[in-house]
Each structure stands twice: as structure tokens, then as C-alpha cells.
Design an enzyme around this catalytic site. Sequence first.
Site, mmCIF file in Angstrom:
data_model
loop_
_atom_site.group_PDB
_atom_site.id
_atom_site.type_symbol
_atom_site.label_atom_id
_atom_site.label_comp_id
_atom_site.label_asym_id
_atom_site.label_seq_id
_atom_site.Cartn_x
_atom_site.Cartn_y
_atom_site.Cartn_z
ATOM 1 N N GLU A 188 -9.506 5.970 3.266
ATOM 2 C CA GLU A 188 -10.333 4.492 3.937
ATOM 3 C C GLU A 188 -9.277 3.962 4.196
ATOM 4 O O GLU A 188 -8.160 3.809 3.262
ATOM 5 C CB GLU A 188 -11.327 4.152 2.633
ATOM 6 C CG GLU A 188 -10.851 3.200 1.616
ATOM 7 C CD GLU A 188 -10.148 3.914 0.900
ATOM 8 O OE1 GLU A 188 -9.815 4.906 0.294
ATOM 9 O OE2 GLU A 188 -9.295 3.462 0.015
ATOM 10 N N LYS A 232 0.738 -1.239 -0.003
ATOM 11 C CA LYS A 232 -0.593 -0.072 0.053
ATOM 12 C C LYS A 232 0.843 1.376 -0.149
ATOM 13 O O LYS A 232 0.558 2.008 -0.374
ATOM 14 C CB LYS A 232 -1.205 -0.216 1.304
ATOM 15 C CG LYS A 232 -1.885 -1.072 1.519
ATOM 16 C CD LYS A 232 -2.981 -0.710 -0.144
ATOM 17 C CE LYS A 232 -4.079 -1.969 -0.077
ATOM 18 N NZ LYS A 232 -5.157 -1.393 -1.087
ATOM 19 N N SER A 262 1.719 -9.548 -0.691
ATOM 20 C CA SER A 262 1.635 -8.458 -0.671
ATOM 21 C C SER A 262 1.860 -7.518 0.727
ATOM 22 O O SER A 262 1.932 -6.655 0.774
ATOM 23 C CB SER A 262 -0.255 -8.074 -1.250
ATOM 24 O OG SER A 262 -0.953 -8.467 -0.809
#
Lengths: 399, 267
Positions: free
Chosen positions: A111, A89, A381
Site C-alpha cells: 500500500e 522507506k 525522513s
Amino acid sequence: MTTSTLPHKFGPYGGQFVPEVLIPAVTELERAYLEARADPAFQRELDHLLATYVGRPTPLTFAGRLTAELGGAQIYLKREDLAHTGAHKINNALGQALLAQRMGKRRIIAETGAGQHGVASATVAALLGMECIVYMGSVDIARQQPNVQRMMLLGAEVRPVESGSRTLKDAVNEAIRDWVTNVRDTYYLLGSALGPHPYPTMVRDFQAVIGREAREQMLTQVGRLPDECIACVGGGSNAIGLFDAFRDDEGVALVGVEAGGDGLHTGRHAARFSDPKLGRPGVLHGAYTYVLQTEDGQVADTHSISAGLDYAAVGPEHALLHDTERAVYTTADDRQALAAFQLLARCEGILPALESSHAVAEAARLAPLLGRDKILLVNLSGRGDKDLDSVLKALKEQA
Amino acid sequence: MNGIEHIQSAFEAARAEQRAALMPYCTIGYPSRAATLDVLEAVARAGADLIELGVPFSDPLADGPTIQRSTQVALEQGMTVAGCLEITAQLRARGVTQPLMLMGYINPLLAYGLQRFCRDAQAAGADGLIIPDLPPEEAGELVAACREHGLALIYLLSPASPAERIATVVAQTSGFLYLVSLTGVTGARSSLPPELPAFVERVREAAPSLPLAVGFGIATPEHARQVGQLADGVIVGSALVDAIGKAADPVEAAGEFVAGLRKGMEE
């Protein structure tokens, strides 16, 4: 000033289904992004921070004991779990925060589902000296406490969302409502390759570093490309970031893994592509894409053990990759993800995020079916430290 | 008379009385499936010139807490798109003659089928559609369906809309223009935004012949009076929904609230 614009759609998918008040904002964002993308100084600054702050390139790890245990295809892991803040991210959060800075916006909203994007946003906001507000469903706050605490320590304000199903979908609703209200001075740092144009394109571009590095690493470390690239798909940013570099490599299969939750037959899942009864093209959060919905067009409640995959829509580019069959989409359910979590922990000494565990589960299913000459590349990830409570609780319930 | 003409005639009739048109909003199915028809009829009888009928959606991202809650209540009681069209038809059967605008988000309409929806909306007696998450660029198929069935497709403008955007939207709307009074979601506010007169003026210059209706944040008879002096129409939603939700007798409360707004606008 750049006058050309980016394509708004991926085939029929994507677009800008937003309230009129946001049209000037998405137009301004697209223009600013195009200018930044064409500016070598912007790219230099991003690359510098990716190297010296995020810790890129992230390694490519051969999962030797896992491969031996499964007795088939060789499994390689792209280690986004080793990026700063513990997930992919940060790649997108950093890119967009630099863009926000360039646009003169000092207030960032985001969010978050699993909390990884919230942590990444809080981190880059601290790094660049910006105000940061993170919307998070109260269900997710309860199951991702460590990340909530991290965000608060990083100086962000976490606002609990009590509407709807109180998960990621509702956090996006609240973030959009904030954006609508404070559009003049606020930058919406959307965390996945979804939402109105230009987000799906921009987020993909910032995440494409994953695939670029992994492709290069495969060639230098292994001497050839993988046979399959496997990634979990919630909104789909880690998957599109991996797939992008391989899309023109005809021999490389692209596999997205959705959350099967309690199982497809139960209706309690987040499998937009794999359950045609609930998953049909529609509009959610600004884009035309596959949406889990009732017959009446109400957005369906979703379920996954992993908060980051617990989402009713999917990035619009995945919708096109699905329809054109360039990528295939499969599912792993909660039990399979949990088993994969344990398998990777014990074979490789890596605790994967529950999201990433879905991709590991697909690799574990596939590997024994394939010969030893085949190579699977799994996008790991994120790391699983945030999930310890959920995992321990689920294991106890299983026992 | 098609929907667009019906809407225009309502604005003209109000103008002939030297006042703005009053357009209350109610969520269909709120406060209950049983009461909704009586509530809407009371709104119509109490002095509404046009009525906005909310079609519930699970994720109303342009709406504040009041309307979010009302749509959730309606959905929990089983309200559907088909149910909304049925209520619309029943309202007509009770003799309500005002223009009826269906206000809803695009996804339930897509699920119903846009062609089918416009056909059935026309048959039920609706006059226009307001879709807050459907800017003109995405409306191609719905524009064609609305045209075929004589429905107005009303677009929104916000105070953040620059001049070229106002021109684009003005050229494509039909019936009237919905001016969002502020940058924000629906919901009652304690005062009107100070930049509202200038915003209405900017749009008026670009659209001298289209009725302009202002909504979002208008909560009291005094607000309605002030906005009525600027614009051709006054839209009141959340404050009315709130009054309906709080009252022991929602039908009476709806009628009284709308009558109060209307009285304010005539002062």
C-alpha cells in the site's frame, strides 16, 4: 526451526485482529522472520545491500544556518532523504523483500500514501526480480504524481483505490483484501510499523538502522547524545526507527509529530494522540491502537497536506510509548509544515518531504525556546521532490 | 433457551427435514433505513432458518465491493450500532422467531463497550455474534461477555487453516462454525471452489458434532443446493444484497431471492 515467538503486543496494544484466513500467513511470517533474524547470512546480505545499494550509512548533517536563523538549540539532521529512492522507506522494503524471497514468494503487494513506500517496494521488486502491485488511493494518486510515474517506470502496477476516503487507509484495506485472496503465493510488504503482529516489530527492526547510525554519528561527530529526537509520525516507522536506539538513554527526549492538518479544533487532521475527542484506542488494520474514530466506532476521515501522515491509526508501539510517556507526541499543522519546508529549503538547500517538514516545524518551534548548548536531532525522513505540486499549489492559495 | 441452544435447534429442525439450514445475510440499514425492517421480515418469511444481520463498519476489510457498498449506504443514512440493536428488537416485535446473528467488525463494538453490547444484543433478541476480524486469541473479553449473556460467539475457518488451527478454533467456537469457502473476501462467484468438499470433510473430522455452515461466494439456488449437500448450513450474502440493491421493490426482491434459494436447496 525456531520455536520461540516474539511478543504479540506492546502493553495492551498491537495483536492480530485479522480474518482467520490470514492467521496461518501471519504465523508463517513470524516464523520466517525469526529464522531470518537469527541467520547471519540474511543479515550479511541485508547489510551489504544497505551499504552498496541504498547508500547507507546516511549522513548526519549539522544545520548551521538554520540553527543561526532560529537562534537557540543546535539542529542536526539525520539524512534519510539521501537514501536510495529518497526516503527511509527503502530500509524496510529491502528487508522485507529479502524475507519474501527467502519464503519463496514471488508476488509482492504494497500500500502507499505519499508513494514513498510504493516506490521503495517497486524498486526492491525490480532489484530482486519480483512482481509488484501497489495499492494507492485515487486522492493520493492525484497529489503524488511523480511517485506514481516512478512506480510505473520501475515495472510495478499501481492500482487506484476508489473506496472510502481514497487515501492511505483505504489502500491498506485493498492490500489486505488482495492478501486474503492470494494468501498462498503473495507477500504483503506493509510499509509502516502498523498492522497485525509481527509487522510492527519487524518494520521497527528494519528501520532501527536509522537510530543506530544516528546515535553512533552523534557520539563520533558531536561527542554527545542529543537532548531531543524529533520525527514525524504517520504510521510511525521513521519515528520508531529513530527512537529505538535512544529509548534507554534517559536524558534523551523522544518527540513524535503528528499531522495537525487544518488545525486540531477543525477535526480535519490526523492527530491520534492530540485530539482525545476523536483519537481513542480501537482496532484498525489488525492492531489495537489509537484510532481516529467517531463516537459510534466508525473510522474518521483524516486530513493532512502530507499524504504519508494522512492516516487514522498509528503504530501500536507508539501507543505504548505515549501512555508510558517515554515519548511525547505533538502536532504541526499544514501551515507550519509548509513554512518549515520553505525554511529548510532556504537555510540549508534541502527540500524536505512534507511529512518530514512536520518534524522540522517542531524543531523550529522548540529551538528558540532552548539554549545554544542544547541539541535537537531531527529525522529528515524523506526528500520533497515528490511534493513540489502540492507545495506550489498551497503557497499560491496562501498568497 | 439461550442463543446457543436457539441456534442449535434451528440446525436440528432443518436436519429433521433432511436439508441444510439457510442463513441469508443482510446489511442492517440497506437499502435504506426506512426499508430495512420490511426487507429483513421478508427474508425471514421466505424461508430463512437463521439470519445474519450485518452491523455496518466504515472499513470492512473482509468484504468485497457489494457488501462494502451496502455498509457505506447504511452509514450514510445514519445507521449506528444502537440503531442496529433497535432494528433487531423491532424484528422480534414483528414476530420473527429465527436465530439472529449480528455480524460486524470489532471496532464499533469496542466503541459501544463489549459488556454493554452483549447485554443490549441479548435484550434485543440476538442469539450470536460473528466478528470476522476477531480470532479466538483476541476475543477474551468478548468471550466472557457472550457467556454471561447467553450469546454464541461464532468463529470462522478458511481453506488455508492447517489441522492444528482447525482444532484450536473448533474447541472455542459456540453455536456453529463458519466455513469460509475460499481464500478471499465476500462476494458472489460464478462457481464453487473445487476444494470445498475436502475442506468441509477436514473440519467435519475435527468437529463431528458442531453444525458447519459455509459462506462466501455462494450466489445461486444451484450453489445453495450443492453446498447444502456438503454442509449443515448455507450462508448467502452478497448475491442477496445485490438483488435487494438492484430491485425497484427491495422487499419483494429479498423475499423472492430467499425463496428461490430455499427451493433450490429442497430439490
